[in-house]
Design an enzyme around this catalytic site. Structure first.
Site, PDB file in Angstrom:
ATOM      1  N   CYS A  59       5.446   6.755  -7.747  1.00  0.00           N
ATOM      2  CA  CYS A  59       6.448   5.700  -7.620  1.00  0.00           C
ATOM      3  C   CYS A  59       6.428   4.791  -8.848  1.00  0.00           C
ATOM      4  CB  CYS A  59       6.237   4.943  -6.309  1.00  0.00           C
ATOM      5  SG  CYS A  59       7.585   3.843  -5.848  1.00  0.00           S
ATOM      6  N   ALA A  60       6.121   3.527  -8.688  1.00  0.00           N
ATOM      7  CA  ALA A  60       6.046   2.596  -9.816  1.00  0.00           C
ATOM      8  C   ALA A  60       4.681   2.634 -10.500  1.00  0.00           C
ATOM      9  CB  ALA A  60       6.354   1.174  -9.337  1.00  0.00           C
TER      10      ALA A  60
END
Length: 183
Positions: free
Chosen positions: A103-104
């Site tokens: 994800c991030a």
């Protein structure tokens, strides 16, 4: 038995973290959850509290086969702010251990300069922080000892790739079959 440390900071993405822990444990890996704060209780981005196995100051992490960072905000910002975690990641990366981020969280690796010249993916909109990476929209990217993935919807694929590199393709296929991921 392979040893995996999964690091949690306030605001982590629960699905990414817990899916990875669950599937790796089903594959037989020893997964140790680690709080980067002074408390074992860490609350995720959707207000789900998790009690970690240890705190970051309770291990040297020299015995890791893999380091895993889930995404989520502000969890990733809190991971980036932890100087000790940065040291752990760099040390394990240099030792050839797997460094896995979803994800991030690949932004943490980009900020440490670990993605230069490597194929990597992340949550859409985080690409600018993947400094020097060869950007991909693949669900999961494996480039050397770096594994990156896109987000919640790719958590099973992410965990499966980690199982594959640690325990082999057969074990990864067995776990996917047992959870009905490959109907």
């Amino acid at each position: 038995m392979k040893k995996v440390y999964l690091f949690l900071a306030y605001g982590f993405e629960e699905v990414e973290a817990l899916t990875t822990v669950d599937l790796l444990r089903r594959a037989g890996a020893e997964v140790i959850t680690v709080s980067v704060s002074s408390s074992n209780a860490v609350t995720g981005s959707h207000k789900i509290p998790v009690i970690t196995d240890i705190k970051i100051d309770e291990s040297a992490f020299d015995d890791a086969d893999a380091i895993v960072l889930p995404g989520g905000l502000p969890g990733v910002d809190n991971l980036k702010a932890c100087a000790k975690l940065s040291e752990i990641i760099k040390k394990n990366y240099e030792a050839g251990k797997y460094i896995c981020a979803i994800c991030a969280a690949p932004m943490v690796l980009g900020g440490l300069g670990l993605l230069k010249g490597r194929k990597a993916t992340s949550y859409p909109g985080c690409e600018a922080a993947l400094e020097g990476a060869i950007l991909s929209e693949d669900r999961v990217c494996v480039d050397g000892n770096i594994i990156t993935s896109r987000g919640v919807g790719t958590a099973i694929d992410f965990a499966s790739e980690i199982i594959k590199v640690l325990e082999g393709s057969e074990k990864a296929a067995e776990v996917r079959k047992n959870i009905l991921a490959d109907l």
